[in-house]
Design a protein around this motif. Structure first.
Motif, mmCIF file in Angstrom:
data_model
loop_
_atom_site.group_PDB
_atom_site.id
_atom_site.type_symbol
_atom_site.label_atom_id
_atom_site.label_comp_id
_atom_site.label_asym_id
_atom_site.label_seq_id
_atom_site.Cartn_x
_atom_site.Cartn_y
_atom_site.Cartn_z
ATOM 1 N N VAL A 105 9.860 32.169 4.627
ATOM 2 C CA VAL A 105 8.802 31.250 5.042
ATOM 3 C C VAL A 105 7.965 30.885 3.816
ATOM 4 C CG1 VAL A 105 6.887 30.835 6.621
ATOM 5 C CG2 VAL A 105 8.751 32.353 7.304
ATOM 6 N N VAL A 106 7.728 29.605 3.643
ATOM 7 C CA VAL A 106 6.962 29.100 2.503
ATOM 8 C C VAL A 106 5.631 28.570 3.034
ATOM 9 C CG1 VAL A 106 6.977 27.477 0.564
ATOM 10 C CG2 VAL A 106 9.137 28.432 1.398
ATOM 11 N N ALA A 107 4.537 29.024 2.421
ATOM 12 C CA ALA A 107 3.200 28.589 2.844
ATOM 13 C C ALA A 107 2.833 27.270 2.163
ATOM 14 C CB ALA A 107 2.174 29.656 2.500
ATOM 15 N N SER A 108 1.783 26.640 2.658
ATOM 16 C CA SER A 108 1.327 25.396 2.026
ATOM 17 C C SER A 108 0.287 25.710 0.953
ATOM 18 C CB SER A 108 0.741 24.450 3.065
ATOM 19 O OG SER A 108 -0.456 24.980 3.569
ATOM 20 N N LYS A 109 -0.042 24.707 0.162
ATOM 21 C CA LYS A 109 -1.020 24.861 -0.906
ATOM 22 C C LYS A 109 -2.025 23.718 -0.786
ATOM 23 C CE LYS A 109 -1.156 25.884 -5.831
ATOM 24 N NZ LYS A 109 -0.359 26.185 -7.012
ATOM 25 N N PRO A 110 -3.335 24.008 -0.817
ATOM 26 C CA PRO A 110 -4.315 22.926 -0.707
ATOM 27 C C PRO A 110 -4.158 21.927 -1.835
ATOM 28 C CG PRO A 110 -5.365 25.083 -0.474
ATOM 29 C CD PRO A 110 -3.957 25.330 -0.921
ATOM 30 N N ALA A 111 -4.267 20.643 -1.493
ATOM 31 C CA ALA A 111 -4.054 19.590 -2.490
ATOM 32 C C ALA A 111 -4.996 19.756 -3.678
ATOM 33 C CB ALA A 111 -4.253 18.223 -1.839
ATOM 34 N N SER A 112 -6.225 20.196 -3.399
ATOM 35 C CA SER A 112 -7.230 20.269 -4.467
ATOM 36 C C SER A 112 -6.917 21.350 -5.501
ATOM 37 C CB SER A 112 -8.603 20.538 -3.861
ATOM 38 O OG SER A 112 -8.567 21.765 -3.155
ATOM 39 N N THR A 113 -6.002 22.260 -5.165
ATOM 40 C CA THR A 113 -5.668 23.344 -6.102
ATOM 41 C C THR A 113 -4.383 23.055 -6.878
ATOM 42 O OG1 THR A 113 -4.344 24.591 -4.513
ATOM 43 C CG2 THR A 113 -6.717 25.017 -4.517
#
Ligand SMILES: [Zn+2]
Lengths: 207, 283
Positions: A105-113
């Motif tokens: 499972v791959v998590a998401s990453k906030p665009a701002s980071t």
């Protein structure tokens, strides 16, 4: 109700999508593939589509898996036709996840980071991101991006619509169309999980 | 991001060891090879039967890396192993999941869905091998096993609300359109905890086509709901609402003509089960 055994076995073959093979091994069964997870879903009040643009470099100016270690996915998310509910999406509470066929499972990453070496790419990553919103009717819904975190270089790779995972000496490669996306939203204030497949495709454009 | 799963590391090490051994030995005669594969498969089945699903999943992955699938014997052995691997992950999903996914706070929680994805991958492998796999005198058993794999995957898609693939599966599985045949099938298969999802999905399929069939599927989903964690009260209430007011038919006891009460399981006068009630146009 009991059916005769011969009828049961006929039903078994039909239901497994199986039949006697003429092309396979002698006496072989041929089981049809299970229908693939579609990249569009209409589940109750929620309508959703998910695309990975293999030519997303045209929109961002950079290859994001390589330059920023993220997989960009364009989500189109809206209120299903006929629904009168209020649907709210918040990326900070959505628990976006990408399930691969081997159970990774791959998590998401906030665009701002997400940072690349290119200022314009960084701006486009943020400007085209799916932000917190009350969902519009499907007819007015537009694609916006979410980004999945490929982590440190060396474990996950994305290339031409395929994702590979290195496990020791082994590399497992899957078409992104075999992956599943899941996330949470609120329907009239109540939490709701939504799932959809993913289509790798061409046709990227900057919104 | 946490992607480290120790069992996978172990299984890769095992697979490598097996490959080295396989590479060093001369090809075994067919009978000897068949016996060896049967022994390995029996050990795998024993692990699943004993509830040692992590061991079964590891061992299955090791065997799949080792088995030469280029002939019908090897293809059949790999097919059987893939079915056992799928079963191990199906059972891990409900009993002891170890794969993980992030929650809304970014905390990695155990993930039954990740195990069902792994299950589906092994079932897909089994289906793809079926064309080349040897079938001995066990054709019915093999067909039954592949059918069980299809139904578990159907339940998985139904649980996630994946409508397009559910619809495509139901359309080709005409046996599932008839409530009696579907019920007979589901009762014979090891589908504990999954039946309400299957019945509810079949209800959705039939509600705009055949309301009498839809009624039976709805009643069976309600009857089996207590057996399935996650098949919540809201879903039961939705089915009950359709029976009580949304269907164009109203359903009555065939013995005493009492109108159905979907909150009960049977007619309070004569204990006729709701599933046997008959529909007629609402007045
Ligand atoms: Zn009665």
């Amino acid at each position: 109700m009991k059916l005769p055994v011969s009828l049961l076995s006929l039903a078994a073959l039909a239901l497994a999508g199986a039949c006697r093979s003429t092309a396979g091994a002698p006496g072989a069964l041929v089981a049809a593939p299970f229908p693939a997870i579609a990249a569009e879903n209409l589940d109750g009040d929620v309508a959703v589509e998910a695309r990975h643009y293999t030519d997303h470099k045209r929109a961002f100016g950079v290859d994001l898996p390589r330059e920023a270690r993220v997989l960009p996915v364009a989500l189109k998310l809206g209120l299903a036709p006929g629904s009168t509910r209020s649907l709210r999406f918040d990326p900070a509470r959505a628990a976006l996840r990408l399930y691969l066929p081997d159970g990774t499972v791959v998590a998401s990453k906030p665009a701002s980071t997400i940072v690349t070496q290119f200022k314009r790419a960084n701006e486009r990553i943020v400007a085209s991101a799916l932000d917190a919103r009350v969902l519009a009717p499907w007819s007015a819904a537009r694609e916006a991006n979410v980004y999945f975190d490929l982590g440190e270089a060396g474990e996950l790779f994305v290339k031409r619509g395929e994702i590979s995972r290195r496990v020791g000496e082994e590399v497992r490669t899957f078409g992104l169309e075999q992956a599943l996306i899941g996330f949470e939203l609120e329907v009239d204030g109540a939490p709701r999980s939504v799932f959809v497949g993913l289509a790798p495709t061409n046709g990227a454009r900057y919104p | 991001m946490s992607l480290t799963h120790p069992p996978f590391a172990r299984l890769v090490a095992g697979a490598l060891g097996a490959l080295v051994l396989a590479g060093c030995s001369a090809p075994a005669p067919r009978a000897e090879r068949a016996a060896q594969l049967e022994t390995q498969l029996a050990a795998l089945r024993d692990a699943n039967a004993a509830g040692e699903f992590v061991r079964a999943a590891d061992e299955a992955e090791r065997l799949l890396a080792q088995i030469d699938r280029s002939d019908a014997l090897g293809a059949r052995a790999a097919l059987d192993v893939a079915l056992e691997a799928g079963e191990a992950h199906a059972r891990l999903a409900v009993s002891a999941p170890f794969l993980r996914e992030p929650d809304a706070d970014g905390v990695w929680q155990v993930s039954p869905i990740a195990h069902r994805m792994a299950m589906a991958r092994y079932y897909a492998l089994a289906r793809s091998l079926s064309r080349r796999a040897e079938v001995r005198d066990d054709q019915e058993r093999l067909a039954e096993a592949l059918r069980g794999a299809d139904l578990k995957e159907f339940a998985f898609h139904a649980q996630l609300g994946l409508e397009p693939s559910c619809r495509a599966f139901i359309q080709r599985a005409s046996e599932l359109h008839d409530p009696r045949r579907a019920a007979e099938l589901f009762q014979r298969m090891p589908l504990a905890g999954l039946r309400p999802w299957l019945y509810a999905e079949l209800f959705e399929h039939q509600r705009s086509r055949d309301e009498r069939a839809a009624f039976r599927f709805a009643v069976m989903a309600i009857d089996e709901a207590p057996s399935a964690s996650g098949f919540g009260a809201a879903r039961v209430a939705q089915l009950e609402r359709w029976i009580a007011s949304e269907s164009s038919l109203e359903f009555h006891c065939p013995k005493c003509d009492l109108a159905v009460n979907p909150g009960l399981r049977a007619c309070p006068n004569d204990r006729t089960p709701n599933v046997e009630f008959v529909g007629r146009k609402r007045l």
